[in-house]
Design a protein around this motif. Structure first.
Motif: not given
Length: 257
Positions: A124-130, A133-135, A176-177
């Protein structure tokens, strides 16, 4: 010290042995290794006794679940960063830590992860930017994520009121917070053992319940927008799978693409 690796274990002697071996085989060894055992009855404690040359700290005592065990590891750790590599999880190669140690420059640094399941595996290759929606839909893999230890002082340890999704909640709270810094490193760090409780299909309803309750309480506005987005996404998915849409696409009607 730059890094502490923490392994929690309960009655998984074989998995624990494999995890310890993968840690001991690292080309870079300037890190602290901690094992938290939940008072196993399968010989794990004897294994810890025999492997204590590489293990810097270990305890074996009862706990209420995985997050209390992880919190115990946090309390014992001295490293600037923490990596949770639980029993059965493996570092992907002998150079996994060597390849990552110089990249620990953000609050949360995450690499990629292999999911292993009964003789098969997928990366699984995680996204460069979080993104939000992904989180909301997914999470960072703890065996491939390096967390600055001070974040636990700032945001608190894992909430033991939750049994499965507390690490996901911690990441949402921090990112996020707290707006902490994150960095993706294009390296496969670990192999995730999918025999754990979070991967058991029987536990999926509990995961959804815990996640939904947390989102409604902590991110109500984001949650409502997320539901609208998912509804639109599901509707679009049904449209795109329809026979009429496929015909229009073949005819080059770009309006629907």
């Amino acid at each position: 010290m730059k890094l502490s690796i923490i392994t929690i274990n309960l009655n998984n002697k074989l998995g624990l042995a494999n995890t310890i071996e993968s840690v001991a085989n690292q080309t870079f060894q300037a890190f602290e290794y901690i094992v938290i055992d939940g008072q196993s009855k399968d010989g794990s404690v004897s294994l810890l006794d025999s492997a204590n040359k590489r293990i810097d700290k270990w305890i074996s005592e009862k706990d209420s679940g995985v997050y209390e065990a992880m919190n115990k590891g946090i309390q014992l750790a001295d490293g600037e960063y923490l990596l949770f590599l639980n029993s059965g999880d493996l570092l992907h190669s002998a150079k996994s830590i060597e390849n990552m140690i110089s990249n620990l420059t953000a609050d949360i640094v995450y690499g990629d992860l292999v999911f292993a399941n009964e003789g098969s595996s997928s990366t699984y290759y995680y996204p460069e930017k979080l993104t939000i929606e992904f989180l909301f839909e997914s999470t960072l893999g703890h065996p491939s994520t390096f967390i600055r230890r001070d974040l636990f002082k700032q945001f608190g340890n894992y909430n033991t009121n939750y049994k499965i999704a507390s690490d996901w909640m911690f990441f949402l709270t921090c990112i996020l917070k707290g707006h902490v810094s994150t960095r993706h490193v294009n390296q496969v760090v670990s192999v995730f053992d999918t025999n754990g409780i979070s991967s058991d299909p029987k536990n999926q309803p509990m995961i959804r319940e815990e996640r939904t309750g947390f989102l409604k309480e902590e991110f109500p506005l984001f949650y409502e927008e997320h539901l609208k987005h998912m509804k639109c996404k599901n509707t679009l998915g049904r449209i795109q799978s329809s026979k009429g849409f496929r015909i229009l696409k073949k005819l080059g009607v770009k309006k629907f693409q």
